[in-house]
Motif scaffolding. Structure first.
Motif, short mmCIF file in Angstrom:
data_model
loop_
_atom_site.label_atom_id
_atom_site.label_comp_id
_atom_site.label_asym_id
_atom_site.label_seq_id
_atom_site.Cartn_x
_atom_site.Cartn_y
_atom_site.Cartn_z
N SER A 54 0.83 -1.21 0.00
CA SER A 54 0.00 0.00 0.00
C SER A 54 0.86 1.26 0.00
CB SER A 54 -0.95 0.00 1.20
OG SER A 54 -0.24 0.04 2.43
N GLY A 55 1.99 1.21 0.69
CA GLY A 55 2.89 2.37 0.70
C GLY A 55 3.47 2.67 -0.67
N SER A 93 0.51 3.65 -3.25
CA SER A 93 -0.02 4.98 -2.99
C SER A 93 1.03 6.05 -3.29
CB SER A 93 -0.53 5.10 -1.55
OG SER A 93 0.50 4.87 -0.62
N LEU A 94 2.30 5.74 -3.06
CA LEU A 94 3.38 6.67 -3.39
C LEU A 94 3.39 6.95 -4.89
CD1 LEU A 94 6.24 7.78 -2.01
CD2 LEU A 94 7.14 6.04 -3.54
N TRP A 131 0.13 11.74 -0.60
CA TRP A 131 0.58 10.38 -0.38
C TRP A 131 0.20 9.87 1.01
CZ3 TRP A 131 5.63 8.89 2.10
CH2 TRP A 131 5.77 7.49 2.15
N TRP A 168 -2.16 6.75 1.70
CA TRP A 168 -1.65 5.59 2.41
C TRP A 168 -2.53 5.23 3.60
CZ3 TRP A 168 4.12 5.05 4.32
CH2 TRP A 168 4.43 3.71 4.48
N PHE A 183 -3.84 1.35 3.16
CA PHE A 183 -3.35 0.26 4.01
C PHE A 183 -4.48 -0.60 4.56
CE2 PHE A 183 -1.53 -1.01 8.30
CZ PHE A 183 -0.94 -2.15 7.83
#
Length: 78
Positions: A16-17, A20-21, A46, A50, A54
């Motif tokens: 997810s990090g 989303s980044l 971001w 995130w 997540f």
């Protein structure tokens, strides 16, 4: 090292990090353009993305895994 039981949560956190980044960078760049304050806009976008991504990844991962197993057959994901 973390215990193996935390692997799905760690996987969700990393996935997810990273996603989303990447998506927030593209979306923010398209929305505001390459301005001097792009980084400020992007980091805010971001972190917000995130925080949403997540828990969503943790919730939909089991369903996604079952759908993928159904599409490729049981032996495809072993």
């Amino acid at each position: 090292m973390l215990p193996a039981r935390y692997a799905p949560i760690l996987f969700g956190l990393i996935l997810s990090g990273l996603m989303s980044l990447l998506v927030s960078a593209i979306s923010t760049l398209r929305a505001v353009g390459p301005k001097a304050d792009f980084l400020d806009f992007w980091v805010g976008a971001w972190l917000t993305a995130w925080l949403i991504a997540f828990p969503v990844v943790l919730l939909v991962a089991p369903l996604t895994r079952r759908v993928a197993q159904h599409l490729v057959g049981k032996s495809g994901l072993d």
